[in-house]
Design a protein around this motif. Structure first.
Motif, short mmCIF file in Angstrom:
data_model
loop_
_atom_site.label_atom_id
_atom_site.label_comp_id
_atom_site.label_asym_id
_atom_site.label_seq_id
_atom_site.Cartn_x
_atom_site.Cartn_y
_atom_site.Cartn_z
N ALA A 487 0.84 -1.21 0.00
CA ALA A 487 0.00 0.00 0.00
C ALA A 487 0.87 1.25 0.00
CB ALA A 487 -0.93 -0.02 1.21
N GLU A 488 1.95 1.24 0.76
CA GLU A 488 2.85 2.40 0.79
C GLU A 488 3.53 2.58 -0.57
OE1 GLU A 488 6.56 4.31 3.39
OE2 GLU A 488 5.90 2.23 3.76
N ALA A 489 3.93 1.50 -1.19
CA ALA A 489 4.58 1.58 -2.50
C ALA A 489 3.63 2.15 -3.55
CB ALA A 489 5.08 0.21 -2.93
N ILE A 490 2.37 1.74 -3.52
CA ILE A 490 1.39 2.26 -4.47
C ILE A 490 1.14 3.74 -4.21
CG2 ILE A 490 -1.02 2.14 -5.20
CD1 ILE A 490 -0.91 -0.88 -4.59
N GLY A 491 1.04 4.13 -2.94
CA GLY A 491 0.77 5.52 -2.59
C GLY A 491 1.89 6.46 -2.99
N LEU A 492 3.11 5.94 -3.09
CA LEU A 492 4.25 6.78 -3.46
C LEU A 492 4.53 6.77 -4.96
CD1 LEU A 492 6.71 5.82 -0.58
CD2 LEU A 492 5.39 7.93 -0.82
N ARG A 493 3.63 6.21 -5.74
CA ARG A 493 3.85 6.08 -7.17
C ARG A 493 3.30 7.25 -7.98
NH1 ARG A 493 7.19 3.66 -10.84
NH2 ARG A 493 6.22 3.87 -12.87
N GLN A 494 2.22 7.88 -7.49
CA GLN A 494 1.54 8.89 -8.30
C GLN A 494 1.57 10.25 -7.61
OE1 GLN A 494 -0.04 8.34 -11.41
NE2 GLN A 494 1.11 6.43 -11.28
N LEU A 495 1.91 11.29 -8.39
CA LEU A 495 1.80 12.66 -7.89
C LEU A 495 0.35 13.07 -7.82
CD1 LEU A 495 4.64 14.50 -9.85
CD2 LEU A 495 4.65 13.91 -7.45
N ALA A 496 0.02 13.86 -6.81
CA ALA A 496 -1.35 14.37 -6.68
C ALA A 496 -1.54 15.56 -7.62
CB ALA A 496 -1.62 14.77 -5.23
N GLY A 497 -2.81 15.85 -7.87
CA GLY A 497 -3.10 17.03 -8.70
C GLY A 497 -3.24 16.68 -10.09
#
Length: 497
Positions: A487-497
């Motif tokens: 879950a942490e790896a997925i969350g760090l994959r995409q920039l917000a916005g």
């Protein structure tokens, strides 16, 4: 009479053995053959002046110097010393037997001094492979060349010293002061100097532990460059093999400003006006570019969207293959490029899109154009992408030093080395290794499949997420990839916005 003297030429970061053959025969004139560059052809003028300073004479007959193999291009002033010694031996002013078994390199000044050359370490490695009993180099290159085991290296500052040694003088071979430091040298920039930014520090720790690429996006003054400068300080120490390769690259580039091995991982931060050749290397005589100078270290690209599109696109292949092949009509040169890419950018042209207290003045069209200066294929090769917000300077969290973070990174790398045999870190895993070492349970696999569909991720992204999750598990000391790691790896994959 024909005299042969051993020397070496550079081919990428490696060296090739060159035999300098000298023959004196009836007639007049000096000739150098064997695909010699301009600097090599000019060497006879330097040699003639240098020989006159040691009370010896250039023969007034026809001299033919052949550099074999003839099909390999030779550039640079590496051959001044072997050409001078070959001429002196062919003319009867030096015993040819004294030259046997040694490899010679060095540039001669007009007053007989020996100037340093590029790539002495690579030449020493080649000399050791070919079974030479010793190597004679300029004094400034002695420590660099002497790190090669089972090779006696003699350093001299002038031609007179070389001749005295060859005529029976006693000189002790150069001893290496230090092969590799048991602990990493201290970096001036420490993580304890940065307040807040816990999430970004976590991203840098994951990058260091697994060798992953990262992108920091945030407004001006949020600390992106400050944090980037501290990444080398948490990387694991260089191994001896890594130090040798790193030193080779910098030696070939002529940037080795110290004796012996480089003990710190390089940190290269080219300006955004850099050309594609400056980035990947090249030129009429191929030289390493920034990506090779960052080998086993960090390549930091600040203001990423400001780099020319062509410059950014040339990074795609080296990021996959970890090397760069520079081809020309008659030859090619390969340079290593196993680096960690860390990039930083503003979220929009004005820099304040998404800022908690300042208003962005950019239109959506301007923001779209700005972000699309970075192509999708390049972003796809960046494992960790995080938004950086202004730090809360009143945050009372305990600040960890770089040494504390580095200890966790080293422990994670040791787990990887125990598991892997052919690669150094998780970022270098191939597809077969990912299948073997990055297995998921049913719940984790379902989460990853859902993320792939929701974010429309590529097959490359799928593998890179697994690699990052494996690194997060290593930092946690877990033998298996668990749901929180993924879950942490997925969350760090995409920039917000």
């Amino acid at each position: 009479m024909t005299v042969s003297v051993l020397s070496a030429a550079l081919a990428g970061i490696d060296a090739a053995l060159i035999t300098v053959e000298t023959r004196i025969c009836p007639g007049l004139g000096y000739n150098i053959v064997g695909l010699a560059g301009e600097a090599v052809r000019e060497s006879l003028y330097r040699v003639e002046s240098a020989v006159s300073t040691v009370d010896l004479q250039m023969p007034r007959q026809k001299m033919l110097v052949s550099l074999a193999p003839a099909g390999l291009r030779k550039d640079g002033a590496f051959f001044d010393l072997p050409i001078a010694l070959g001429i002196l031996a062919a003319s009867g002013q030096l015993d040819p037997e004294r030259l046997s078994g040694y490899l010679f390199t060095g540039e001669l000044s007009l007053n007989g001094k020996l100037r340093p050359v590029r790539g002495a370490l690579s030449m020493a490695i080649e000399a050791q492979k070919m079974g030479c009993k010793g190597m004679i180099v300029p004094g400034s290159n002695a420590q660099e060349a002497a790190v090669v085991k089972n090779l006696k290296v003699y350093g001299f500052d002038e031609l007179a010293g070389v001749l005295a040694f060859l005529n029976g003088g006693t000189v002790e071979p150069t001893e290496v002061k230090e092969l590799i430091s048991p602990q990493p040298a201290l970096y001036a920039a420490d993580m304890a100097d940065v307040k807040g930014q816990a999430e970004v520090k976590r991203v840098l720790e994951i990058m260091a532990a697994g060798g992953h690429n990262g992108l920091l996006s945030g407004p001006p003054g949020s600390g992106k460059s400050m944090l980037a400068a501290r990444l080398p300080g948490i990387l694991p120490p260089l191994t001896l093999a890594e130090a040798l390769e790193t030193t080779q690259v910098h030696s070939v580039a002529g940037l080795l400003d110290q004796t012996g091995l480089l003990l710190q991982r390089p940190f290269r931060a080219p300006h955004h006006t850099a050309s594609d050749i400056a980035m990947v290397g090249g030129g009429s005589v191929p030289m390493p570019g920034e990506i090779s100078l960052a080998h086993h270290g960090v390549l930091f690209l600040d203001e990423l969207p400001e780099f020319k599109r062509r410059v950014l696109e040339v990074l795609r292949q080296p990021l996959e293959e970890r090397k760069i092949l520079i081809s020309r009509a008659n030859f090619s040169a390969s340079f290593p490029a196993n680096f960690v890419l860390l990039a930083a950018m503003n979220p929009c042209p004005c820099g304040y899109f998404g800022h908690p207290s300042r208003k962005c003045t950019c239109t959506f069209a301007a923001i779209h154009r700005y972000r699309h200066r970075i192509s999708g294929p390049l972003l796809d090769r960046i494992d960790l992408q995080v938004n950086v917000l202004p730090a809360d300077l009143s945050d009372g969290q305990v600040l960890e030093s770089s040494a504390v973070i580095r200890a966790r990174v080293v422990a994670a790398r040791q787990r990887q080395q125990q598991r892997l045999s052919s690669v150094a870190c998780n970022a270098l895993l191939n597809t077969a290794m990912v299948k073997e070492f990055c297995k998921l349970d049913a719940q984790s696999n379902a989460l990853l499949q859902a993320a792939m569909v929701q974010h429309k991720l590529s097959a490359r992204s799928y593998e890179r997420i697994l690699k990052v999750a494996r690194t997060i598990a290593d930092l946690a000391g877990s033998a298996a990839i668990l749901l929180p790691h993924l879950a942490e790896a997925i969350g760090l994959r995409q920039l917000a916005g």
